[in-house]
Design a protein around this motif. Structure first.
Motif, PDB file in Angstrom:
ATOM      1  N   VAL A 182       1.018  -1.072  -0.434  1.00  0.00           N
ATOM      2  CA  VAL A 182      -0.256  -0.211   0.051  1.00  0.00           C
ATOM      3  C   VAL A 182       0.496   1.282  -0.190  1.00  0.00           C
ATOM      4  O   VAL A 182       1.022   1.825  -0.921  1.00  0.00           O
ATOM      5  N   GLY A 183       2.058   0.900   0.849  1.00  0.00           N
ATOM      6  CA  GLY A 183       2.494   2.250   0.746  1.00  0.00           C
ATOM      7  C   GLY A 183       3.607   2.208  -0.152  1.00  0.00           C
ATOM      8  O   GLY A 183       3.191   3.882  -0.801  1.00  0.00           O
ATOM      9  N   LEU A 184       4.121   1.650  -0.981  1.00  0.00           N
ATOM     10  CA  LEU A 184       4.565   1.230  -2.184  1.00  0.00           C
ATOM     11  C   LEU A 184       3.753   1.801  -3.341  1.00  0.00           C
ATOM     12  O   LEU A 184       4.226   2.740  -4.535  1.00  0.00           O
ATOM     13  N   GLY A 185       2.533   1.544  -3.468  1.00  0.00           N
ATOM     14  CA  GLY A 185       1.374   2.179  -4.534  1.00  0.00           C
ATOM     15  C   GLY A 185       1.281   3.595  -4.446  1.00  0.00           C
ATOM     16  O   GLY A 185       1.184   4.298  -5.215  1.00  0.00           O
ATOM     17  N   ILE A 186       1.099   4.189  -3.417  1.00  0.00           N
ATOM     18  CA  ILE A 186       0.540   5.424  -3.153  1.00  0.00           C
ATOM     19  C   ILE A 186       1.778   6.711  -3.325  1.00  0.00           C
ATOM     20  O   ILE A 186       1.368   7.339  -4.056  1.00  0.00           O
TER      21      ILE A 186
ATOM     22  N   GLY B  65       0.862   2.986 -13.357  1.00  0.00           N
ATOM     23  CA  GLY B  65       0.421   1.651 -13.466  1.00  0.00           C
ATOM     24  C   GLY B  65       0.653   1.085 -12.413  1.00  0.00           C
ATOM     25  O   GLY B  65       0.700  -0.096 -11.749  1.00  0.00           O
ATOM     26  N   GLY B  66       2.169   1.235 -12.066  1.00  0.00           N
ATOM     27  CA  GLY B  66       2.887  -0.065 -11.158  1.00  0.00           C
ATOM     28  C   GLY B  66       2.815   0.438  -9.688  1.00  0.00           C
ATOM     29  O   GLY B  66       2.368  -0.521  -8.939  1.00  0.00           O
ATOM     30  N   GLY B  67       1.636   2.038  -8.950  1.00  0.00           N
ATOM     31  CA  GLY B  67       1.355   2.091  -8.328  1.00  0.00           C
ATOM     32  C   GLY B  67       0.195   1.541  -8.101  1.00  0.00           C
ATOM     33  O   GLY B  67      -0.880   0.614  -6.660  1.00  0.00           O
ATOM     34  N   VAL B  68      -0.831   1.211  -9.015  1.00  0.00           N
ATOM     35  CA  VAL B  68      -1.792   0.497  -8.766  1.00  0.00           C
ATOM     36  C   VAL B  68      -2.045  -0.843  -9.254  1.00  0.00           C
ATOM     37  O   VAL B  68      -2.733  -1.427  -7.733  1.00  0.00           O
ATOM     38  N   LEU B  69      -1.112  -1.171  -9.712  1.00  0.00           N
ATOM     39  CA  LEU B  69      -1.127  -2.354  -9.548  1.00  0.00           C
ATOM     40  C   LEU B  69      -0.457  -3.152  -7.731  1.00  0.00           C
ATOM     41  O   LEU B  69      -0.732  -4.556  -7.749  1.00  0.00           O
TER      42      LEU B  69
END
Length: 305
Positions: free
Chosen positions: A221-225, A256-260
């Motif tokens: 979650v942190g990396l995605g945000i 795209g990477g954050g959403v993934l």
């Protein structure tokens, strides 16, 4: 004056505590409902039989089917096992003299000590890398510089890989232990109906899988945000400045990477919830209905002597 009789001993008196956190809500309520379900002996026996039949391997079912006098069909095995479990639920388990001693010996033989040592070594090495990274960050010169050293990336990747490897090793060790103890049970006629008298419950968790299942979704979650915020900022800059148009592709990849990463975090939480449901069902299917009083009295006599 009539008093209400106590519930049968095979019906649970209370629910085990289920942590909230990411599983609070419907999933936690479902797990509590499974743990607290007060079914009739026939229903409980059938439910336990279905779970245990799916848990055993085909070879283990074939070995235990001899004592059940069941055929080769899975449905026949499940029905016979449900009948065996129902008798124990309704009439109680007959005492077996060597049951506790044999179970303790089986647990000692199924400890998977080499894998546990390897798991602990991997976690210790991950801790050393994390502490080293923190120390290097604190020793960075200059307040204007980043608090992380240039080698922070390899350190973080190394910590993540070691934790994942420790989780895999811990999971393999737990599954091998469970298979070994189930193998002990299927070699004893009537044991699956009585349950498994283990000091440490089956499917016991270890540090590696626990750390990964707790920190994994939070890290994703942190990396995605962060990835979404960085990608959106870079994309805004490229729209305002034609000179930075070459960064558009990188910004889109970051979004795209954050959403993934967020989708993977949701999937990890769902898988963890399903795993907890499975653990609760299997714990009920393997619940032991023997009597510990003889063992406790023997321990007291030994202490007095």
């Amino acid at each position: 004056m009539m008093t209400t009789p106590p519930p049968p001993r095979h019906l649970p008196h209370g629910a085990p505590a289920v942590p909230g956190g990411l599983l609070a809500g419907r999933r936690a309520a479902r797990i509590r409902a499974i743990a607290n379900s007060s079914q009739l002996p026939q229903e409980r026996a059938l439910a336990d039989s279905m779970v245990m039949t799916a848990w055993l391997t085909a070879a283990q079912r074939a070995r235990y089917a001899v004592s059940l006098r069941a055929g080769l069909q899975v449905e026949d095995f499940m029905e016979r096992l449900a009948d065996e479990r129902r008798v124990v639920l309704e009439e109680g388990a007959d005492p077996v003299e060597d049951e506790l001693a044999s179970a303790a010996e089986a647990e000692r033989a199924a400890r998977q000590l080499p894998l546990r040592v390897l798991e602990g070594a991997l976690l210790l090495l991950a801790l050393v890398l994390a502490v080293t990274l923190v120390v290097l960050g604190l020793r960075a010169d200059g307040l204007s510089r980043s608090s992380l050293p240039p080698s922070a990336g390899p350190f973080l990747i190394g910590v993540a890989v070691l934790v994942i490897l420790a989780a895999v090793v811990g999971t393999v060790a737990s599954r091998r232990r469970d298979r070994s103890l189930l193998g002990w049970a299927v070699d004893r006629p009537g044991q699956l109906g009585r349950g498994l008298p283990m000091r440490r419950p089956l499917q016991g968790g270890s540090a590696g899988p626990a750390i990964l299942s707790s920190l994994g979704p939070a890290v994703l979650v942190g990396l995605g945000i962060i990835a979404i915020c960085v990608g959106a900022a870079v994309l805004l800059i490229t729209l305002l400045s034609p000179d930075a148009a070459t960064m558009t592709t990188a910004a889109l990849w970051s979004l795209g990477g954050g959403v993934l990463a967020l989708l993977l975090a949701v999937l990890a939480v769902q898988l963890r919830g399903r795993r907890l449901e499975q653990i609760v069902r299997r714990e009920r299917a393997a619940e032991w209905f023997g009597d510990l009083r003889p063992t406790r009295e023997a321990d007291v006599d030994a202490d007095e002597a």
